[in-house]
Design a protein around this motif. Structure first.
Motif, PDB file in Angstrom:
ATOM      1  N   GLY A  39       1.760   6.422   9.577  1.00  0.00           N
ATOM      2  CA  GLY A  39       2.443   6.076   8.340  1.00  0.00           C
ATOM      3  C   GLY A  39       1.983   6.879   7.149  1.00  0.00           C
ATOM      4  O   GLY A  39       1.808   6.322   6.054  1.00  0.00           O
ATOM      5  N   LEU A  40       1.782   8.191   7.318  1.00  0.00           N
ATOM      6  CA  LEU A  40       1.301   9.057   6.241  1.00  0.00           C
ATOM      7  C   LEU A  40       2.375  10.077   5.874  1.00  0.00           C
ATOM      8  O   LEU A  40       3.265  10.380   6.663  1.00  0.00           O
ATOM      9  CB  LEU A  40       0.020   9.784   6.672  1.00  0.00           C
ATOM     10  CG  LEU A  40      -1.119   8.922   7.209  1.00  0.00           C
ATOM     11  CD1 LEU A  40      -2.297   9.792   7.607  1.00  0.00           C
ATOM     12  CD2 LEU A  40      -1.540   7.875   6.196  1.00  0.00           C
ATOM     13  N   ARG A  41       2.243  10.607   4.669  1.00  0.00           N
ATOM     14  CA  ARG A  41       3.151  11.662   4.211  1.00  0.00           C
ATOM     15  C   ARG A  41       2.383  12.610   3.307  1.00  0.00           C
ATOM     16  O   ARG A  41       1.645  12.172   2.416  1.00  0.00           O
ATOM     17  CB  ARG A  41       4.351  11.078   3.462  1.00  0.00           C
ATOM     18  CG  ARG A  41       5.364  12.127   3.000  1.00  0.00           C
ATOM     19  CD  ARG A  41       6.629  11.451   2.487  1.00  0.00           C
ATOM     20  NE  ARG A  41       6.356  10.619   1.331  1.00  0.00           N
ATOM     21  CZ  ARG A  41       6.411  11.066   0.060  1.00  0.00           C
ATOM     22  NH1 ARG A  41       6.705  12.337  -0.184  1.00  0.00           N
ATOM     23  NH2 ARG A  41       6.173  10.241  -0.940  1.00  0.00           N
ATOM     24  N   VAL A  60      -0.389  10.295   1.245  1.00  0.00           N
ATOM     25  CA  VAL A  60      -0.187   8.908   0.836  1.00  0.00           C
ATOM     26  C   VAL A  60       0.358   8.112   2.015  1.00  0.00           C
ATOM     27  O   VAL A  60       0.881   8.658   2.987  1.00  0.00           O
ATOM     28  CB  VAL A  60       0.792   8.822  -0.355  1.00  0.00           C
ATOM     29  CG1 VAL A  60       0.224   9.518  -1.570  1.00  0.00           C
ATOM     30  CG2 VAL A  60       2.157   9.402   0.014  1.00  0.00           C
ATOM     31  N   TYR A  61       0.223   6.806   1.901  1.00  0.00           N
ATOM     32  CA  TYR A  61       0.840   5.907   2.869  1.00  0.00           C
ATOM     33  C   TYR A  61       2.327   5.802   2.549  1.00  0.00           C
ATOM     34  O   TYR A  61       2.719   5.481   1.432  1.00  0.00           O
ATOM     35  CB  TYR A  61       0.202   4.520   2.816  1.00  0.00           C
ATOM     36  CG  TYR A  61      -1.216   4.461   3.321  1.00  0.00           C
ATOM     37  CD1 TYR A  61      -1.495   4.588   4.674  1.00  0.00           C
ATOM     38  CD2 TYR A  61      -2.280   4.276   2.439  1.00  0.00           C
ATOM     39  CE1 TYR A  61      -2.798   4.534   5.143  1.00  0.00           C
ATOM     40  CE2 TYR A  61      -3.583   4.216   2.900  1.00  0.00           C
ATOM     41  CZ  TYR A  61      -3.841   4.351   4.249  1.00  0.00           C
ATOM     42  OH  TYR A  61      -5.134   4.297   4.705  1.00  0.00           O
ATOM     43  N   ASP A  62       3.133   6.062   3.554  1.00  0.00           N
ATOM     44  CA  ASP A  62       4.587   6.002   3.340  1.00  0.00           C
ATOM     45  C   ASP A  62       5.248   5.848   4.696  1.00  0.00           C
ATOM     46  O   ASP A  62       5.572   6.829   5.355  1.00  0.00           O
ATOM     47  CB  ASP A  62       5.084   7.249   2.616  1.00  0.00           C
ATOM     48  CG  ASP A  62       6.546   7.125   2.220  1.00  0.00           C
ATOM     49  OD1 ASP A  62       7.113   6.035   2.394  1.00  0.00           O
ATOM     50  OD2 ASP A  62       7.134   8.115   1.747  1.00  0.00           O
ATOM     51  N   TRP A  63       5.464   4.600   5.115  1.00  0.00           N
ATOM     52  CA  TRP A  63       6.147   4.361   6.383  1.00  0.00           C
ATOM     53  C   TRP A  63       7.634   4.618   6.200  1.00  0.00           C
ATOM     54  O   TRP A  63       8.208   4.358   5.145  1.00  0.00           O
ATOM     55  CB  TRP A  63       5.921   2.929   6.850  1.00  0.00           C
ATOM     56  CG  TRP A  63       4.566   2.700   7.426  1.00  0.00           C
ATOM     57  CD1 TRP A  63       4.195   2.781   8.732  1.00  0.00           C
ATOM     58  CD2 TRP A  63       3.383   2.357   6.694  1.00  0.00           C
ATOM     59  NE1 TRP A  63       2.851   2.518   8.860  1.00  0.00           N
ATOM     60  CE2 TRP A  63       2.325   2.251   7.637  1.00  0.00           C
ATOM     61  CE3 TRP A  63       3.102   2.128   5.354  1.00  0.00           C
ATOM     62  CZ2 TRP A  63       1.033   1.927   7.266  1.00  0.00           C
ATOM     63  CZ3 TRP A  63       1.822   1.814   4.983  1.00  0.00           C
ATOM     64  CH2 TRP A  63       0.796   1.710   5.937  1.00  0.00           C
ATOM     65  N   SER A  64       8.238   5.133   7.254  1.00  0.00           N
ATOM     66  CA  SER A  64       9.677   5.365   7.198  1.00  0.00           C
ATOM     67  C   SER A  64      10.391   4.038   7.121  1.00  0.00           C
ATOM     68  O   SER A  64       9.985   3.057   7.747  1.00  0.00           O
ATOM     69  CB  SER A  64      10.145   6.125   8.444  1.00  0.00           C
ATOM     70  OG  SER A  64       9.777   5.433   9.630  1.00  0.00           O
ATOM     71  N   PRO A  65      11.516   3.983   6.360  1.00  0.00           N
ATOM     72  CA  PRO A  65      12.195   2.699   6.212  1.00  0.00           C
ATOM     73  C   PRO A  65      12.805   2.239   7.513  1.00  0.00           C
ATOM     74  O   PRO A  65      13.452   3.006   8.216  1.00  0.00           O
ATOM     75  CB  PRO A  65      13.270   2.991   5.159  1.00  0.00           C
ATOM     76  CG  PRO A  65      13.476   4.462   5.237  1.00  0.00           C
ATOM     77  CD  PRO A  65      12.147   5.062   5.631  1.00  0.00           C
ATOM     78  N   ARG A  66      12.591   0.914   7.810  1.00  0.00           N
ATOM     79  CA  ARG A  66      13.162   0.323   9.014  1.00  0.00           C
ATOM     80  C   ARG A  66      13.882  -0.981   8.712  1.00  0.00           C
ATOM     81  O   ARG A  66      14.123  -1.777   9.595  1.00  0.00           O
ATOM     82  CB  ARG A  66      12.066   0.045  10.044  1.00  0.00           C
ATOM     83  CG  ARG A  66      11.393   1.305  10.549  1.00  0.00           C
ATOM     84  CD  ARG A  66      10.309   0.978  11.538  1.00  0.00           C
ATOM     85  NE  ARG A  66       9.614   2.160  11.983  1.00  0.00           N
ATOM     86  CZ  ARG A  66       8.596   2.152  12.840  1.00  0.00           C
ATOM     87  NH1 ARG A  66       8.176   1.017  13.338  1.00  0.00           N
ATOM     88  NH2 ARG A  66       8.008   3.271  13.199  1.00  0.00           N
ATOM     89  N   THR A  67      14.234  -1.193   7.475  1.00  0.00           N
ATOM     90  CA  THR A  67      14.914  -2.424   7.116  1.00  0.00           C
ATOM     91  C   THR A  67      16.349  -2.369   7.606  1.00  0.00           C
ATOM     92  O   THR A  67      16.974  -1.313   7.642  1.00  0.00           O
ATOM     93  CB  THR A  67      14.915  -2.614   5.592  1.00  0.00           C
ATOM     94  OG1 THR A  67      15.467  -1.441   4.981  1.00  0.00           O
ATOM     95  CG2 THR A  67      13.491  -2.805   5.083  1.00  0.00           C
ATOM     96  N   VAL A 112       0.814  -1.212   0.000  1.00  0.00           N
ATOM     97  CA  VAL A 112       0.000   0.000   0.000  1.00  0.00           C
ATOM     98  C   VAL A 112       0.847   1.261   0.000  1.00  0.00           C
ATOM     99  O   VAL A 112       0.294   2.365  -0.001  1.00  0.00           O
ATOM    100  CB  VAL A 112      -0.956   0.012   1.218  1.00  0.00           C
ATOM    101  CG1 VAL A 112      -1.852  -1.190   1.215  1.00  0.00           C
ATOM    102  CG2 VAL A 112      -0.178   0.082   2.530  1.00  0.00           C
ATOM    103  N   ARG A 113       2.159   1.129   0.004  1.00  0.00           N
ATOM    104  CA  ARG A 113       3.019   2.322  -0.004  1.00  0.00           C
ATOM    105  C   ARG A 113       2.772   3.132  -1.275  1.00  0.00           C
ATOM    106  O   ARG A 113       2.798   2.612  -2.378  1.00  0.00           O
ATOM    107  CB  ARG A 113       4.476   1.926   0.083  1.00  0.00           C
ATOM    108  CG  ARG A 113       5.444   3.117   0.170  1.00  0.00           C
ATOM    109  CD  ARG A 113       6.876   2.632   0.059  1.00  0.00           C
ATOM    110  NE  ARG A 113       7.238   1.778   1.170  1.00  0.00           N
ATOM    111  CZ  ARG A 113       7.747   2.228   2.321  1.00  0.00           C
ATOM    112  NH1 ARG A 113       7.936   3.522   2.490  1.00  0.00           N
ATOM    113  NH2 ARG A 113       8.067   1.389   3.271  1.00  0.00           N
ATOM    114  N   GLY A 114       2.540   4.433  -1.102  1.00  0.00           N
ATOM    115  CA  GLY A 114       2.284   5.322  -2.224  1.00  0.00           C
ATOM    116  C   GLY A 114       0.825   5.479  -2.573  1.00  0.00           C
ATOM    117  O   GLY A 114       0.494   6.331  -3.403  1.00  0.00           O
ATOM    118  N   ARG A 115      -0.055   4.705  -1.979  1.00  0.00           N
ATOM    119  CA  ARG A 115      -1.483   4.856  -2.250  1.00  0.00           C
ATOM    120  C   ARG A 115      -2.050   6.021  -1.447  1.00  0.00           C
ATOM    121  O   ARG A 115      -1.567   6.334  -0.357  1.00  0.00           O
ATOM    122  CB  ARG A 115      -2.231   3.583  -1.895  1.00  0.00           C
ATOM    123  CG  ARG A 115      -1.930   2.396  -2.801  1.00  0.00           C
ATOM    124  CD  ARG A 115      -2.855   1.248  -2.474  1.00  0.00           C
ATOM    125  NE  ARG A 115      -2.633   0.102  -3.343  1.00  0.00           N
ATOM    126  CZ  ARG A 115      -3.348  -1.003  -3.311  1.00  0.00           C
ATOM    127  NH1 ARG A 115      -4.337  -1.118  -2.423  1.00  0.00           N
ATOM    128  NH2 ARG A 115      -3.098  -2.004  -4.130  1.00  0.00           N
TER     129      ARG A 115
END
Length: 233
Positions: free
Chosen positions: A106-108, A158-165, A23-26
């Motif tokens: 998780g929004l931007r 949009v949905y955009d969680w910060s990277p945690r990898t 859903v990232r970017g939706r």
């Protein structure tokens, strides 16, 4: 709302991180944005209380005890909270595209092209959010899930969680672990032991003599060897 044409729908039983990546970017929905707005309201209220206590402490230092909270007019309190909310929202959207509520959900906030909204657009959007809070109810009716504020300033959420990898580790040498071509001290044979590392050294047979002299000739037939006791016939 039709599904995004470039991203498949989350599979049943998919983990949280797989769902987030899908859903990232939706465009974000109404519930996520409402919850983010509630978190932001709580943060602004907490900041207002801290500012009020800080101003009361300054008055205490100037006038002396006893301590008492400032009794400000309602219009001063409302104006201070408005300025604080404008700076809080516009500052977050102009720098990282997120407020505290956006980070939790998780929004931007960005432009329709995916770029940062910038200071003027972020400040205008924050003012419209304070003046028209009910404009958020237009999200379910919009084809691209845009609120009234988004339509006026050409922004989107949009949905955009910060990277945690985790950071990628240094690549290992496959040959060192017996996984690729080439010699390896760790390469194992089908029996489980490395023949190159555990091969026993073959010992040479002992020499006949230190000086290399040949062994004594055999005794002639009919005569017993030297040192054999003789028995009378």
């Amino acid at each position: 709302m039709k599904p995004h044409p470039e991203r498949p729908e989350p599979a049943v039983g998919a983990g949280p991180w797989e769902t987030r990546e899908l859903v990232r970017g939706r465009p974000a929905g109404l519930v996520s944005r409402l919850l983010a707005a509630v978190v932001d309201a709580l943060v602004v209220a907490a900041l207002g209380v801290l500012v009020h206590l800080g101003a009361s402490c300054v008055v205490l230092l100037v006038t002396g005890p006893p301590f008492h909270a400032l009794d400000l007019p309602s219009w001063v309190t409302a104006g201070g909270l408005t300025v604080l909310a404008l700076g809080y929202a516009a500052g977050g959207w102009a720098t990282t595209g997120r407020t505290a509520g956006d980070q939790v959900m998780g929004l931007r906030v960005c432009t329709r092209s995916g770029r940062s909204p910038g200071v003027p657009r972020a400040l205008l959007r924050a003012a419209l959010c304070l003046a028209l809070p009910l404009g958020l109810l237009w999200v379910p009716l919009s084809r691209r899930r845009a609120s009234v504020q988004d339509l006026l300033v050409s922004s989107t959420v949009v949905y955009d969680w910060s990277p945690r990898t985790p950071e990628p580790s240094a690549p290992r040498n496959p040959a060192a672990y017996g996984e690729g071509p080439g010699p390896s001290r760790y390469r194992r044979s089908p029996g489980g032991r490395n023949p190159a590392a555990y091969r026993r050294k073959k010992t040479a047979p002992p020499a006949a003599s230190a000086q290399g002299t040949p062994p004594p000739p055999p005794a002639p037939p009919g005569n017993p060897p030297a040192g054999t006791p003789r028995h009378p016939s």
